[in-house]
Design a protein around this motif. Structure first.
Motif, PDB file in Angstrom:
ATOM      1  N   PHE A 104       0.830  -1.206   0.000  1.00 41.87           N
ATOM      2  CA  PHE A 104       0.000   0.000   0.000  1.00 41.87           C
ATOM      3  C   PHE A 104       0.860   1.250   0.000  1.00 41.87           C
ATOM      4  O   PHE A 104       0.628   2.188  -0.791  1.00 41.87           O
ATOM      5  N   VAL A 105       1.841   1.303   0.890  1.00 44.83           N
ATOM      6  CA  VAL A 105       2.679   2.501   0.997  1.00 44.83           C
ATOM      7  C   VAL A 105       3.392   2.772  -0.330  1.00 44.83           C
ATOM      8  O   VAL A 105       3.416   3.911  -0.819  1.00 44.83           O
ATOM      9  N   GLY A 106       3.975   1.730  -0.924  1.00 46.81           N
ATOM     10  CA  GLY A 106       4.679   1.919  -2.191  1.00 46.81           C
ATOM     11  C   GLY A 106       3.756   2.353  -3.309  1.00 46.81           C
ATOM     12  O   GLY A 106       4.095   3.229  -4.116  1.00 46.81           O
ATOM     13  N   GLY A 107       2.572   1.745  -3.375  1.00 51.27           N
ATOM     14  CA  GLY A 107       1.611   2.124  -4.404  1.00 51.27           C
ATOM     15  C   GLY A 107       1.092   3.538  -4.225  1.00 51.27           C
ATOM     16  O   GLY A 107       0.962   4.302  -5.193  1.00 51.27           O
ATOM     17  N   PHE A 108       0.789   3.893  -2.981  1.00 51.94           N
ATOM     18  CA  PHE A 108       0.328   5.248  -2.667  1.00 51.94           C
ATOM     19  C   PHE A 108       1.387   6.274  -3.069  1.00 51.94           C
ATOM     20  O   PHE A 108       1.082   7.277  -3.720  1.00 51.94           O
ATOM     21  N   ALA A 109       2.647   6.005  -2.715  1.00 51.99           N
ATOM     22  CA  ALA A 109       3.733   6.934  -3.035  1.00 51.99           C
ATOM     23  C   ALA A 109       3.934   7.053  -4.538  1.00 51.99           C
ATOM     24  O   ALA A 109       4.142   8.160  -5.064  1.00 51.99           O
ATOM     25  N   ALA A 110       3.891   5.923  -5.248  1.00 53.11           N
ATOM     26  CA  ALA A 110       4.085   5.949  -6.698  1.00 53.11           C
ATOM     27  C   ALA A 110       3.001   6.776  -7.370  1.00 53.11           C
ATOM     28  O   ALA A 110       3.267   7.560  -8.293  1.00 53.11           O
ATOM     29  N   ALA A 111       1.764   6.613  -6.910  1.00 51.22           N
ATOM     30  CA  ALA A 111       0.657   7.366  -7.503  1.00 51.22           C
ATOM     31  C   ALA A 111       0.786   8.853  -7.206  1.00 51.22           C
ATOM     32  O   ALA A 111       0.559   9.704  -8.081  1.00 51.22           O
ATOM     33  N   LEU A 112       1.152   9.209  -5.982  1.00 54.00           N
ATOM     34  CA  LEU A 112       1.372  10.622  -5.664  1.00 54.00           C
ATOM     35  C   LEU A 112       2.477  11.213  -6.522  1.00 54.00           C
ATOM     36  O   LEU A 112       2.357  12.348  -7.020  1.00 54.00           O
ATOM     37  N   ALA A 113       3.561  10.449  -6.705  1.00 57.67           N
ATOM     38  CA  ALA A 113       4.715  10.955  -7.445  1.00 57.67           C
ATOM     39  C   ALA A 113       4.375  11.244  -8.901  1.00 57.67           C
ATOM     40  O   ALA A 113       5.009  12.107  -9.520  1.00 57.67           O
ATOM     41  N   ARG A 114       3.392  10.548  -9.459  1.00 55.95           N
ATOM     42  CA  ARG A 114       3.022  10.831 -10.845  1.00 55.95           C
ATOM     43  C   ARG A 114       1.835  11.790 -10.940  1.00 55.95           C
ATOM     44  O   ARG A 114       1.239  11.953 -12.004  1.00 55.95           O
TER      45      ARG A 114
END
Length: 305
Positions: free
Chosen positions: A255-265
């Motif tokens: 979840f944390v990695g997916g959330f961060a990846a989505a925010l970053a894009r």
């Protein structure tokens, strides 16, 4: 390599056994299977962010043992920038994990080389932080290093995420002002707030307390009950996708990695939360930590099904 997500944290080799149930004190059980699997909350979150669409760099330490080489190779295979993964004398971090037939787990962590990730090591790779849009930390490396990294990332104007796991005590008060998104699970939220978290209403009270301490926004993951998002203006509950769980080991990290990846894009908070939730839901349908983390195309396929 330019990284839009930088993860500062742990790399562990997970020693995983499956058994009918978790053993009682003094009890010996016959297990179903055993495997060594690259893990560690930091490395898991780095792999998740990379598979889910981000350019990722990892800052951490491994030992000069066989596990250290394997842990580095696992990240390189995901095209993660490892120039800030230092090799130190001694053993790499390990996690001893028992998973029962109901997909619940019990974990014992031995820090090993993760204990060598000091503030000075982080400072040696300040250019890596400068290249980031989002910086993620957890609590499997020394507290002094985590606090230093959070404050440095804040000073650089980055989006700062802290996954306070494992949380055995309250956070230092001066950390909160550096955190944009604090992402605990139920037990971690209870530990940090000093309040019980056993319902959506109690999660709201705990989240309000943590925002009162200075955290920007709080996301409490509630397992099958979904997620509570809290900001200074209110709360929103995000139900969890329905799946059949096999192994929950890396769900929070995914979840944390997916959330961060989505925010970053550039996705919105709500979009990033839902994206991370779908990724985490897919991860629990598979065994293992890093092997269970889905790719961006798998998340897209699930969302369109």
């Amino acid at each position: 390599m330019s990284a839009n997500v930088v993860v500062i944290g742990s790399l562990n080799m997970d020693l995983v056994t499956r058994a009918p149930r978790l053993p009682l004190g003094g009890e010996t059980l016959i297990g179903h299977s055993f495997a060594t699997v690259p893990g560690g909350k930091g490395a898991n979150q780095a792999v998740a962010a990379a598979r889910l669409g981000a350019a990722v760099a990892m800052v951490g330490c491994v030992g000069n043992d066989a596990y250290g080489a394997q842990l580095r190779d696992a990240l390189l295979a995901e095209r993660i920038d490892c120039r800030a993964v230092s090799t130190v004398e001694g053993s790499s971090g390990v996690a001893l994990i028992v998973v029962d037939d109901n997909s619940q787990n019990a974990i014992v962590i031995v820090a090993g080389a993760n204990g060598a990730l000091t503030s000075a090591v982080v400072d040696r790779f300040d250019d890596v932080l400068q290249a980031a849009d989002v910086v993620i930390c957890q609590l499997e490396v020394p507290d002094a290093t985590v606090g230093h990294a959070l404050k440095r990332a804040r000073a650089l104007g980055k989006t700062v995420i802290l996954n306070p796991a494992p949380a055995g005590r309250a956070l230092p008060p001066d950390w909160y002002a550096a955190i944009d998104y604090l992402i605990p699970n139920e037990s971690e939220a209870a530990t940090l707030s000093g309040l019980p978290v056993d319902s959506l209403e109690s999660a709201e009270r705990a989240a309000s307390h943590l925002i009162g301490l200075g955290a920007g926004k709080v996301l409490i993951t509630l397992g099958a009950q979904g997620l509570l998002f809290a900001s200074g203006t209110g709360f929103e509950h995000f139900p969890a996708p329905k799946v059949k769980a096999v192994d929950t080991t890396a769900a929070g990290d995914t979840f944390v990695g997916g959330f961060a990846a989505a925010l970053a894009r550039g996705e919105s908070e709500a979009q990033a939360i839902r994206y991370g939730q779908v990724a985490a839901a897919l991860s629990v349908t598979r065994a293992g930590a890093q092997p269970s983390i889905p790719t961006r195309s798998e998340v897209k396929a699930f969302k369109s099904s």
